[in-house]
Write a protein that holds these residues in place. Structure first.
Motif, mmCIF file in Angstrom:
data_model
loop_
_atom_site.group_PDB
_atom_site.id
_atom_site.type_symbol
_atom_site.label_atom_id
_atom_site.label_comp_id
_atom_site.label_asym_id
_atom_site.label_seq_id
_atom_site.Cartn_x
_atom_site.Cartn_y
_atom_site.Cartn_z
ATOM 1 N N LYS A 169 -12.680 4.923 9.788
ATOM 2 C CA LYS A 169 -13.054 4.790 8.387
ATOM 3 C C LYS A 169 -13.916 3.556 8.200
ATOM 4 C CE LYS A 169 -8.975 6.969 6.286
ATOM 5 N NZ LYS A 169 -7.827 6.751 5.364
ATOM 6 N N LEU A 170 -14.794 3.622 7.208
ATOM 7 C CA LEU A 170 -15.645 2.482 6.894
ATOM 8 C C LEU A 170 -14.984 1.562 5.869
ATOM 9 C CD1 LEU A 170 -19.110 4.266 6.604
ATOM 10 C CD2 LEU A 170 -18.205 2.991 8.543
ATOM 11 N N GLU A 171 -14.172 2.154 4.994
ATOM 12 C CA GLU A 171 -13.529 1.373 3.942
ATOM 13 C C GLU A 171 -12.080 1.803 3.763
ATOM 14 O OE1 GLU A 171 -16.085 2.109 0.599
ATOM 15 O OE2 GLU A 171 -17.322 0.356 1.036
ATOM 16 N N VAL A 172 -11.291 0.905 3.217
ATOM 17 C CA VAL A 172 -9.886 1.200 2.927
ATOM 18 C C VAL A 172 -9.584 0.759 1.498
ATOM 19 C CG1 VAL A 172 -9.062 1.035 5.296
ATOM 20 C CG2 VAL A 172 -9.193 -1.038 3.900
ATOM 21 N N GLU A 173 -8.545 1.330 0.926
ATOM 22 C CA GLU A 173 -8.153 0.962 -0.438
ATOM 23 C C GLU A 173 -7.533 -0.435 -0.439
ATOM 24 O OE1 GLU A 173 -5.582 3.961 -1.928
ATOM 25 O OE2 GLU A 173 -7.165 5.480 -2.097
#
Length: 312
Positions: free
Chosen positions: A167-171
């Motif tokens: 993934k490139l981003e996480v919450e």
């Protein structure tokens, strides 16, 4: 009449004493007067080389190669000159702050760092000279080549995907924080500290919004409220995140004793967001470093070619 032999002996003694006094006043051994290299009209002495060699050995634990040390000192001379050309010239205060910061990373006060260096036969000015050159060069490279050093989002994303299907981003959460402090002078008795802590608890119960926090702490004697800062989950230790997640918006965190006194944090906002994954951040940083080092290397070669370097 004084014999020539006696006169010459007397005169030699006077000259010898004068020379010794000059060297003592300079605080440097005789070799400090011996110039090894001239760089743009500025000398590098054998003493400079010896000092830098000792510093390099202290940091690398490898015997210093004389020519490598000379090259390092030449590089610093041309960097400093190039910096002055563009108005980049750190003050003594800037250098002292960098020196203190280095000591802090080693858990040493500036005077402790100085004593540690001197115990190895190294003058603190030797380290400060290297720190100054690093400050100048970093500022020059980043300032002159700001645009070409930027790392594009597409390049980072492609590099992340090439390293696996990650993934490139996480919450995450974004917090708007406003630190406040009830000042307790250094050396105050424990009773004073306890009284201010109780005062902080009372205020914690009253404050319901950041506007109220500003109203209270800006008008209160021996208190201060700082500007609002924005931090994400990645910027905050897990323990503090847990505290902030349990704190209602507009309220203060529990009082903590610090060097300045009693500190709290007003939570002015908290919202869901997304942040780069650790892998994406690692790759972005690596790509930037690669660009920076390549540009710094070519830039240094350019200024060295233009320099007047004379070996003695």
């Amino acid at each position: 009449m004084t014999s020539p032999t006696l006169f010459h002996r007397f005169w030699s003694l006077i000259l010898g004493c004068a020379t010794a006094l000059i060297l003592m006043g300079a605080g440097s051994p005789l070799q400090a007067q011996t110039v090894a290299v001239m760089v743009n009209g500025e000398p590098i002495t054998n003493y400079d080389i010896e000092q830098r060699g000792k510093l390099n050995f202290l940091t690398t634990r490898k015997p210093a190669v004389r020519q490598e040390v000379i090259n390092e000192l030449i590089d610093e001379k041309v960097k400093i000159k190039e910096g002055k050309k563009y108005g980049v010239d750190p003050s003594s205060s800037d250098i002292d702050q960098s020196y203190a910061a280095m000591g802090a990373r080693m858990r040493l006060a500036p005077d402790q760092l100085t004593k540690s260096l001197e115990s190895q036969g190294i003058r603190p000015e030797t380290l400060k000279a290297r720190l100054k050159a690093e400050m100048v060069w970093s500022s020059l490279v980043r300032g002159r080549y700001r645009q070409s050093l930027q790392v594009g989002e597409k390049d980072v994303a492609a590099a992340v995907q090439a390293n696996g299907n990650e993934k490139l981003e996480v919450e995450a959460f974004e917090y708007r924080l406003q630190p406040v402090v009830l000042i307790v002078p250094k050396g105050s008795p424990p009773a004073t500290l306890e009284a201010r802590r109780k005062e902080a608890e009372v205020l914690r119960g009253r404050v319901q919004t950041c506007e109220e926090a500003n109203s209270y702490f800006k008008s209160m004697p021996n208190a201060a409220i700082r500007e609002v800062v924005t931090k994400t989950s990645a910027d905050i230790p897990a323990v503090l995140r847990e505290v902030l997640d349990k704190t209602p918006i507009g309220h203060l965190t529990a009082p903590e004793v610090t060097k300045q006194g009693i500190e709290m944090v007003a939570l002015c906002g908290r919202k869901a967001t997304t942040i780069d994954t650790p892998k994406k951040k690692e790759i972005r940083d690596k790509m930037f470093v690669e660009k920076y080092e390549a540009k710094a290397k070519s830039y240094l070669q350019e200024v060295r070619r233009a320099a007047m370097i004379e070996y003695r």
